[in-house]
Design a protein around this motif. Structure first.
Motif, PDB file in Angstrom:
ATOM      1  N   LEU A 164       1.950  -7.335  -1.761  1.00 38.15           N
ATOM      2  CA  LEU A 164       2.779  -6.235  -1.239  1.00 38.15           C
ATOM      3  C   LEU A 164       3.650  -6.720  -0.081  1.00 38.15           C
ATOM      4  O   LEU A 164       4.828  -6.370   0.010  1.00 38.15           O
TER       5      LEU A 164
ATOM      6  N   MET B 168       8.620  -3.059  -1.135  1.00 42.13           N
ATOM      7  CA  MET B 168       7.184  -3.284  -1.312  1.00 42.13           C
ATOM      8  C   MET B 168       6.678  -2.539  -2.543  1.00 42.13           C
ATOM      9  O   MET B 168       5.976  -3.099  -3.383  1.00 42.13           O
ATOM     10  N   ILE B 172       5.663  -4.010  -7.111  1.00 40.48           N
ATOM     11  CA  ILE B 172       4.454  -3.826  -7.921  1.00 40.48           C
ATOM     12  C   ILE B 172       4.728  -4.103  -9.402  1.00 40.48           C
ATOM     13  O   ILE B 172       3.865  -4.605 -10.113  1.00 40.48           O
ATOM     14  N   VAL B 191      -0.362   0.950  -0.103  1.00 43.53           N
ATOM     15  CA  VAL B 191       1.049   0.974   0.304  1.00 43.53           C
ATOM     16  C   VAL B 191       1.241   1.862   1.533  1.00 43.53           C
ATOM     17  O   VAL B 191       1.914   1.475   2.497  1.00 43.53           O
TER      18      VAL B 191
END
Lengths: 202, 202
Positions: A164, B168, B172, B191
């Protein structure tokens, strides 16, 4: 003497680095598969044989571009902190790596963009992916170490944290334009601030 | 009756949604330009005319796939919080949107992957980019509002914060595989934890 002019061989026009830069831009724009040596020659105003004078194949151009991006990122993890911080904590080294990665990404924006789009379709691409995975493992190990020393919260999987956090960094290639409002130092500060301390005001 | 079997027209094999899913997978694998209706027909075991029975053109298939991803993301921003929180703070709404975006991304992984690779080469792609930019502006506005109410640190540019945070989330798609160790709820927690509170232990 213009930047483009070869200092290496005296040939007017492009040296190896100049051709490489134009090729990387073309690969990013059209895709590697869709870009032929003929297209590069036309863009450069060179003959195909002039390109083959510098590179054995299109694959070798890709290899050199991906190596430049990967070497830059690997150097950031290899790079020790200043002498005063040789025995720095894992979290200090992680912060150093996050900052360094933002700088490499901005300094080598086209090559890193190319690297991030590699899908492993050729031997050259697979070797690059292997190096990317080794890099990711080193980041994950650093996150684990910082969790173990008690500096980072330990309730998240270290590999998810690494993915992330680098996902945030890598996304910069999608929108960053040189000469924009924020330079590399400022953007590195922002990334470190969000990743380590979060957006919430305390 | 198998999922693949058409409930809409009685034709055995694929309905429109089934063809769409196979087409999106092919676009992600080979690139939109490199994927022909002929290749899709072969993959599906259908004739080209069977595909044209459902879709006017390859462009229309792309349009529907991108619309599915965009509609999912837009619904997250439109979606009010539960009644008890109708007058929720901007930071609560932002958290709700970050969580919702992770869920849409995982639920519609192939369509969102396709959306994130769009470069604006066709009219359909440009329309999708326009909707993505409108979405980004709404996120930036929400970040600004949360900064103004004093909940988020105000020393960062709201549009940079929005980009890094969604960078971010969007990353994924690069590594998430359905059935992996972390489900959507867990990943949404991660997250939100990183973006709002950071990795550092307090």
């Amino acid at each position: 003497m213009s930047e483009m002019q070869s200092t290496r061989r005296g040939r007017p026009g492009y040296d190896q680095q100049g051709i490489l830069a134009v090729a990387v831009a073309a690969f990013n724009e059209h895709g590697y598969d869709a870009t032929s040596i003929g297209m590069l020659a036309e863009r450069l105003g060179l003959s195909k044989s002039a390109i083959y004078h510098h590179f054995g194949s299109k694959d070798q151009i890709l290899d050199l571009a991906l190596d430049a991006a990967l070497s830059g990122l690997e150097a950031v993890v290899d790079d020790p902190l200043p002498a005063s911080a040789v025995e720095a904590s894992a979290v200090a080294r992680l912060e150093h790596v996050l900052r360094g990665a933002v700088h490499v990404l901005i300094a080598q924006l086209p090559a890193v963009t190319l690297l991030l789009r590699v899908r492993g379709n050729t031997e050259v691409e697979r070797r690059a992916l292997t190096r990317r995975r080794a890099f990711d493992r080193r980041i994950t190990a650093l996150v684990s170490e910082a969790q173990a020393e008690g500096a980072l919260r330990a309730d998240m999987d270290a590999s998810v944290v690494a993915r992330l956090t680098f996902g945030m960094i890598n996304s910069i290639v999608e929108w960053y334009r040189p000469g924009g409002r924020e330079g590399a130092d400022r953007l590195a500060d922002d990334v470190v601030a969000i990743a380590l301390d979060g957006l919430r005001r305390r």
